[in-house]
Design a protein around this motif. Structure first.
Motif, short mmCIF file in Angstrom:
data_model
loop_
_atom_site.label_atom_id
_atom_site.label_comp_id
_atom_site.label_asym_id
_atom_site.label_seq_id
_atom_site.Cartn_x
_atom_site.Cartn_y
_atom_site.Cartn_z
N LYS A 116 0.57 -0.03 14.33
CA LYS A 116 1.73 0.75 14.79
C LYS A 116 3.07 0.06 14.53
CE LYS A 116 -0.20 3.96 18.07
NZ LYS A 116 0.18 4.82 19.19
N ASP A 117 3.04 -1.23 14.25
CA ASP A 117 4.29 -1.95 13.98
C ASP A 117 4.03 -3.04 12.94
OD1 ASP A 117 6.86 -2.81 14.07
OD2 ASP A 117 6.82 -3.53 16.14
N PRO A 118 3.62 -2.65 11.71
CA PRO A 118 3.19 -3.64 10.72
C PRO A 118 4.27 -4.64 10.33
CG PRO A 118 3.43 -1.47 9.72
CD PRO A 118 3.53 -1.27 11.19
N ALA A 119 5.52 -4.18 10.26
CA ALA A 119 6.60 -5.09 9.84
C ALA A 119 6.74 -6.25 10.81
CB ALA A 119 7.91 -4.32 9.73
N ARG A 120 6.54 -5.99 12.07
CA ARG A 120 6.65 -7.05 13.08
C ARG A 120 5.65 -8.16 12.84
NH1 ARG A 120 5.84 -6.25 19.64
NH2 ARG A 120 6.12 -8.44 20.21
N TYR A 121 4.51 -7.81 12.24
CA TYR A 121 3.44 -8.78 12.01
C TYR A 121 3.37 -9.21 10.54
CZ TYR A 121 2.16 -7.43 16.71
OH TYR A 121 2.19 -7.19 18.06
N GLY A 122 4.45 -8.97 9.81
CA GLY A 122 4.57 -9.48 8.45
C GLY A 122 3.80 -8.71 7.40
N ILE A 123 3.40 -7.48 7.69
CA ILE A 123 2.67 -6.67 6.71
C ILE A 123 3.64 -5.62 6.16
CG2 ILE A 123 0.73 -5.12 6.31
CD1 ILE A 123 -0.78 -6.55 8.49
N THR A 124 4.00 -5.77 4.92
CA THR A 124 4.97 -4.87 4.29
C THR A 124 4.42 -4.36 2.96
OG1 THR A 124 6.06 -6.79 3.28
CG2 THR A 124 6.94 -6.02 5.40
N ASP A 125 5.24 -3.57 2.27
CA ASP A 125 4.87 -3.02 0.96
C ASP A 125 3.55 -2.24 1.02
OD1 ASP A 125 7.12 -4.27 -0.13
OD2 ASP A 125 6.01 -6.12 -0.47
N LEU A 126 3.38 -1.48 2.06
CA LEU A 126 2.17 -0.67 2.21
C LEU A 126 2.26 0.58 1.35
CD1 LEU A 126 1.81 -1.02 6.06
CD2 LEU A 126 0.18 -1.87 4.41
N LYS A 127 1.18 0.88 0.65
CA LYS A 127 1.10 2.08 -0.17
C LYS A 127 0.09 3.04 0.46
CE LYS A 127 2.21 -0.53 -4.37
NZ LYS A 127 1.73 -0.96 -5.71
#
Length: 550
Positions: free
Chosen positions: A275-286
């Motif tokens: 629900k909050d991937p950016a907060r946990y360092g997961i970016t560039d999701l396709k």
């Protein structure tokens, strides 16, 4: 409307803070809610944090049976709590919302660290794939009055993979074992495995989770029961005298497996990260596009490859929409099978079905591979080409194993019921046909030398492929000028007694099973005829055998 900055919020609430200090207002702290609650969705207000294995966790989201009140001394220490609560309410829309209980303690943080570290790539794949199924799954959970965030249970079970298969033989996105799947209406047989169907398996999972919640009145215990089984959790409750998942799953207690102890923390961590991937360092999701499809009824067994060809799509795309079909064909024993096709192609399918029906198979049989079978003799027996067998069963090589099952497709007039046929050859002149029962140690070469024929002749007479092996108990048709008795040719130490009976002298290495195969009878028959107590026999022991069919 522009959002207020944190500085502006503080300036706005300074007068209230001063008023609170003047009157020494004592306000209660945030409510602490126990795990569980109504299965109907409510919105969480905040996430509370625990620390360590033994801390009593703070729950938010789904409210449970009772609220814990803050002690009087704690209330006195919380100054300006009303101001703090109001500021949090003003920024509520910036936080992820949950409709399952969320607690953060050491065990949850361990999984959060994993998803940000070693498991980061795995989590990223799960999240990217999730959007194919999440809209449909949320809708089904919502229609069943369940929290939508239970989709994260499917995430940690399978990563949303329809073809996921575990060591415990659980299958599909919700990882049902065969028995539980059938209990909730999922068909599992040679032709179809509805545990792989994302829609049908989600309906079954919703019913199963609802039953578990009704039993335990706790979403954490329901999730643990989904993993370990309801009976296991019931016994854990009795053993440790607690209905608190965090208590019964402490490291000092060993009744629950590590997998079950980690199940709830892992689900919570997955929900937080997803629900909050950016907060946990997961970016560039396709993210994948959601699956969309129409449903059509297929009245007869039909190949997916033929349907795909007529609709102008790839067979892979059609199989992706129908992962439950195990043989690339709609089930022969299910008329009007509900097939999924890409959105907008329903009318095209209906218009093209007469052509599809003509091009597709008319019937499918099933063949269980026996020892010594090859694609060559199976194709000869059923009158189907080797290429058709390999294509229809998606075989990459010609190797077969005993017990393997093959679908035998028939097209056109082959739809009428017919049995497997054996290849027949004209007997050589002057030679009489006899049956030879193979015994241990026999080879085609030794048999050919015994009856003065060639190995090639034996292979042709019996439809054996070039590399096909023979095995003890198998019967061979032999054309020879010698009279071959199907029993005596194998065992020179058997003698005739009264009419219709023979005596077999047990040799070293003989077993009742070998002898039964050799004479074409059963072990039970031999035991009954000789009044044997058990299956032990000794060399030199004479057995009375009724020569059935000899």
């Amino acid at each position: 409307m522009n959002k207020k900055t944190p500085q502006n919020r503080v300036l706005i609430w300074l007068p209230l803070l001063a008023l609170s200090l003047t009157h020494c207002a004592k306000s209660p702290g945030p409510s602490q809610v126990a795990d569980g609650g109504s299965p109907h969705k409510t919105t969480a207000k905040r996430i509370s944090r625990g620390s360590g294995d033994d801390i009593k966790p703070f729950y938010v989201g789904m409210s449970d049976a009772s609220l814990r009140e803050t002690s009087s001394s704690e209330k006195g220490d919380v100054i300006g709590a009303e101001v703090e609560a109001e500021i949090e309410r003003a920024t509520e829309d910036e936080k992820p919302q949950f409709d399952i209980p969320i607690t953060i303690n050491a065990r949850v943080e361990k999984w959060l660290d994993y998803f940000q570290g070693r498991g980061r790539k795995v989590m990223k794949r799960w999240m990217e794939r999730s959007t194919r199924y999440v809209p449909m799954m949320k809708r089904i959970l919502r229609e069943n009055g369940l929290p939508e965030d239970l989709i994260y249970l499917a995430m940690i079970e399978s990563g949303f993979k329809p073809y996921a298969y575990s060591r415990a033989r659980a299958s599909g996105p919700w990882q049902f074992i065969k028995g539980t799947g059938r209990l909730y209406g999922l068909k599992v047989n040679w032709w179809i495995d509805e545990r792989r169907d994302p829609e049908k398996s989600t309906i079954a999972a919703a019913q199963h989770l609802k039953d578990l919640y009704d039993q335990f009145n706790s979403w954490y215990l329901a999730a643990a029961g989904y993993n370990a089984g309801a009976a296991k959790i019931t016994r854990a409750i009795k053993r440790y005298s607690t209905e608190d998942f965090w208590e019964m799953s402490k490291s000092k207690y060993r009744y629950l497996r590590h997998e079950t102890k980690n199940y709830v923390p892992k689900m919570i961590a997955a929900a937080l990260v997803a629900k909050d991937p950016a907060r946990y360092g997961i970016t560039d999701l396709k993210y994948h596009e959601p699956l969309q499809y129409d449903k059509v009824l297929v009245p007869h067994p039909t190949e997916l490859s033929v349907i795909a060809q007529e609709l102008g799509i790839s067979r892979k795309d059609l199989q992706t929409l129908n992962p439950e079909l195990r043989r690339g064909v709609t089930p022969p024993n299910m008329s009007n099978y509900e097939l999924k096709v890409p959105v907008g192609l329903k009318k095209s399918f209906i218009a093209a079905y007469p052509t599809i029906r003509k091009k597709s198979i008319s019937r499918v049989d099933r063949h269980v591979v026996r020892r010594g079978d090859s694609l060559w003799n199976i194709s000869r027996a059923y009158g189907v080409s080797i290429a058709a067998l390999k294509s229809f069963n998606q075989l990459r090589s010609s190797r077969l194993r005993p017990g393997q099952q093959l679908a035998i497709p028939y097209k056109g007039s082959g739809g009428s019921k017919r049995k497997a046929r054996t290849v027949s050859y004209k007997p050589p002149k002057g030679m009489q046909a006899s049956t030879y029962l193979i015994r241990r140690g026999d080879t085609l070469w030794s048999i050919s030398r015994q009856f003065d024929v060639t190995v090639t002749q034996i292979r042709k007479w019996n439809g054996l492929g070039r590399w096909q092996k023979i095995f003890p108990g198998q019967k061979l048709k032999i054309y020879s000028d010698q009279v071959i008795n199907s029993v005596d040719s194998m065992t020179v130490n058997s003698a005739s007694t009264e009419k219709g009976w023979r005596v077999h002298r047990v040799r070293r290495g003989d077993t009742l099973w070998d002898i039964a195969r050799r004479y074409g009878v059963t072990v039970a028959d031999i035991s009954a005829w000789n009044k044997l107590n058990g299956h032990k026999i000794k060399p030199g022991h004479q057995l009375k055998i009724k020569a059935l069919g000899l």
